[in-house]
Design a protein around this motif. Structure first.
Motif, mmCIF file in Angstrom:
data_model
loop_
_atom_site.group_PDB
_atom_site.id
_atom_site.type_symbol
_atom_site.label_atom_id
_atom_site.label_comp_id
_atom_site.label_asym_id
_atom_site.label_seq_id
_atom_site.Cartn_x
_atom_site.Cartn_y
_atom_site.Cartn_z
ATOM 1 N N GLY A 19 0.949 -1.325 0.090
ATOM 2 C CA GLY A 19 -0.208 -0.013 0.101
ATOM 3 C C GLY A 19 0.792 1.163 -0.061
ATOM 4 O O GLY A 19 0.569 2.210 -0.646
ATOM 5 N N LEU A 20 1.809 1.159 0.849
ATOM 6 C CA LEU A 20 2.819 2.370 0.895
ATOM 7 C C LEU A 20 3.603 2.631 -0.762
ATOM 8 O O LEU A 20 3.524 3.989 -0.906
ATOM 9 C CB LEU A 20 3.984 2.115 1.966
ATOM 10 C CG LEU A 20 3.254 2.476 3.292
ATOM 11 C CD1 LEU A 20 4.544 1.891 4.235
ATOM 12 C CD2 LEU A 20 2.946 3.853 3.488
ATOM 13 N N VAL A 21 3.927 1.627 -1.140
ATOM 14 C CA VAL A 21 4.574 1.656 -2.501
ATOM 15 C C VAL A 21 3.372 2.462 -3.710
ATOM 16 O O VAL A 21 3.997 3.171 -4.337
ATOM 17 C CB VAL A 21 5.307 0.155 -3.004
ATOM 18 C CG1 VAL A 21 5.555 0.414 -4.551
ATOM 19 C CG2 VAL A 21 6.500 -0.077 -2.103
ATOM 20 N N ILE A 22 2.417 1.710 -3.471
ATOM 21 C CA ILE A 22 1.254 2.077 -4.222
ATOM 22 C C ILE A 22 1.144 3.632 -4.121
ATOM 23 O O ILE A 22 0.697 4.275 -5.189
ATOM 24 C CB ILE A 22 0.187 1.298 -4.306
ATOM 25 C CG1 ILE A 22 0.357 -0.123 -5.016
ATOM 26 C CG2 ILE A 22 -1.149 1.708 -5.274
ATOM 27 C CD1 ILE A 22 -0.614 -1.150 -4.654
ATOM 28 N N THR A 23 0.785 3.794 -2.941
ATOM 29 C CA THR A 23 0.393 5.225 -2.671
ATOM 30 C C THR A 23 1.528 6.442 -2.983
ATOM 31 O O THR A 23 1.358 7.216 -3.602
ATOM 32 C CB THR A 23 0.365 5.450 -1.027
ATOM 33 O OG1 THR A 23 -0.969 4.629 -0.766
ATOM 34 C CG2 THR A 23 -0.462 6.893 -0.856
ATOM 35 N N ALA A 24 2.867 5.796 -2.932
ATOM 36 C CA ALA A 24 3.859 6.643 -3.091
ATOM 37 C C ALA A 24 3.979 7.036 -4.608
ATOM 38 O O ALA A 24 4.165 8.091 -5.257
ATOM 39 C CB ALA A 24 5.330 6.200 -2.656
ATOM 40 N N GLY A 25 3.783 5.914 -5.482
ATOM 41 C CA GLY A 25 3.480 6.017 -6.830
ATOM 42 C C GLY A 25 2.600 6.920 -7.327
ATOM 43 O O GLY A 25 2.676 7.551 -8.340
ATOM 44 N N ILE A 26 1.336 6.802 -6.615
ATOM 45 C CA ILE A 26 0.320 7.491 -7.137
ATOM 46 C C ILE A 26 0.590 8.916 -6.697
ATOM 47 O O ILE A 26 0.233 10.096 -7.688
ATOM 48 C CB ILE A 26 -1.074 7.213 -6.345
ATOM 49 C CG1 ILE A 26 -1.517 5.892 -6.913
ATOM 50 C CG2 ILE A 26 -2.173 8.270 -6.681
ATOM 51 C CD1 ILE A 26 -2.615 5.159 -6.380
ATOM 52 N N THR A 36 -7.551 12.195 -6.022
ATOM 53 C CA THR A 36 -7.135 11.378 -4.978
ATOM 54 C C THR A 36 -8.024 10.878 -3.966
ATOM 55 O O THR A 36 -8.095 9.711 -3.609
ATOM 56 C CB THR A 36 -6.232 12.440 -3.871
ATOM 57 O OG1 THR A 36 -5.133 12.977 -4.536
ATOM 58 C CG2 THR A 36 -5.845 11.877 -2.679
ATOM 59 N N ILE A 37 -9.297 11.922 -3.772
ATOM 60 C CA ILE A 37 -10.464 11.133 -3.359
ATOM 61 C C ILE A 37 -11.233 9.928 -3.969
ATOM 62 O O ILE A 37 -11.431 8.980 -3.188
ATOM 63 C CB ILE A 37 -11.394 12.321 -3.041
ATOM 64 C CG1 ILE A 37 -10.816 13.311 -1.925
ATOM 65 C CG2 ILE A 37 -12.796 11.686 -2.456
ATOM 66 C CD1 ILE A 37 -11.833 14.742 -1.852
ATOM 67 N N VAL A 38 -11.230 9.900 -5.125
ATOM 68 C CA VAL A 38 -11.751 9.038 -5.827
ATOM 69 C C VAL A 38 -11.036 7.797 -5.736
ATOM 70 O O VAL A 38 -11.234 6.659 -5.364
ATOM 71 C CB VAL A 38 -11.872 9.302 -7.314
ATOM 72 C CG1 VAL A 38 -12.446 8.204 -8.380
ATOM 73 C CG2 VAL A 38 -13.114 10.377 -7.628
ATOM 74 N N ILE A 39 -9.699 7.692 -5.944
ATOM 75 C CA ILE A 39 -8.728 6.549 -5.880
ATOM 76 C C ILE A 39 -8.834 5.920 -4.297
ATOM 77 O O ILE A 39 -8.955 4.976 -4.160
ATOM 78 C CB ILE A 39 -7.182 7.210 -6.154
ATOM 79 C CG1 ILE A 39 -6.917 7.427 -7.611
ATOM 80 C CG2 ILE A 39 -6.379 6.236 -5.672
ATOM 81 C CD1 ILE A 39 -5.683 8.292 -7.781
ATOM 82 N N ALA A 40 -8.857 6.933 -3.280
ATOM 83 C CA ALA A 40 -9.118 6.502 -1.936
ATOM 84 C C ALA A 40 -10.502 5.607 -1.882
ATOM 85 O O ALA A 40 -10.418 4.470 -1.237
ATOM 86 C CB ALA A 40 -8.857 7.539 -1.033
ATOM 87 N N ALA A 41 -11.495 6.154 -2.358
ATOM 88 C CA ALA A 41 -12.877 5.347 -2.263
ATOM 89 C C ALA A 41 -12.790 4.130 -3.075
ATOM 90 O O ALA A 41 -13.329 3.210 -2.435
ATOM 91 C CB ALA A 41 -13.900 6.400 -2.754
ATOM 92 N N VAL A 42 -12.120 4.188 -4.191
ATOM 93 C CA VAL A 42 -12.203 2.939 -4.756
ATOM 94 C C VAL A 42 -11.232 1.752 -3.818
ATOM 95 O O VAL A 42 -11.423 0.714 -4.134
ATOM 96 C CB VAL A 42 -11.591 2.980 -6.239
ATOM 97 C CG1 VAL A 42 -11.249 1.727 -6.809
ATOM 98 C CG2 VAL A 42 -12.486 3.745 -6.966
ATOM 99 N N ALA A 43 -10.018 2.281 -3.500
ATOM 100 C CA ALA A 43 -9.120 1.512 -2.736
ATOM 101 C C ALA A 43 -9.951 0.878 -1.785
ATOM 102 O O ALA A 43 -9.655 -0.380 -1.403
ATOM 103 C CB ALA A 43 -7.968 2.254 -2.394
ATOM 104 N N VAL A 44 -10.745 1.554 -0.681
ATOM 105 C CA VAL A 44 -11.251 1.212 0.208
ATOM 106 C C VAL A 44 -12.383 0.234 0.043
ATOM 107 O O VAL A 44 -12.808 -0.809 0.348
ATOM 108 C CB VAL A 44 -12.121 2.452 1.038
ATOM 109 C CG1 VAL A 44 -13.060 1.876 2.040
ATOM 110 C CG2 VAL A 44 -10.903 3.064 1.785
#
Length: 67
Positions: A19-26, A36-44
């Motif tokens: 998750g940290l690696v994916i988040t850092a890449g994004i 960012t909000i849409v990506i977070a909602a999809v991930a959750v």
């Protein structure tokens, strides 16, 4: 399938690191706040079925109980 405490710790550590690696890449792409909000909602949303399965897999029986 019985998941031991050590196995679960490894799974959680690898999941956190992934998750940290994916988040850092994004975040390196500098997305807008809305993206960012849409990506977070999809991930959750994608994580919920996996979390429910893992949390229920080994917790139903007392420690040391036969499968």
């Amino acid at each position: 399938m019985v998941v031991t405490t050590g196995h679960r710790a490894v799974q959680r550590s690898l999941g956190t690191l992934s998750g940290l690696v994916i988040t850092a890449g994004i975040m390196a792409l500098h997305p807008s706040q809305g993206v960012t909000i849409v990506i977070a909602a999809v991930a959750v949303g994608l994580a919920q079925p996996l979390l429910a399965k893992e949390l229920c897999a080994g917790d139903a029986r007392p420690a040391g109980a036969e499968p």
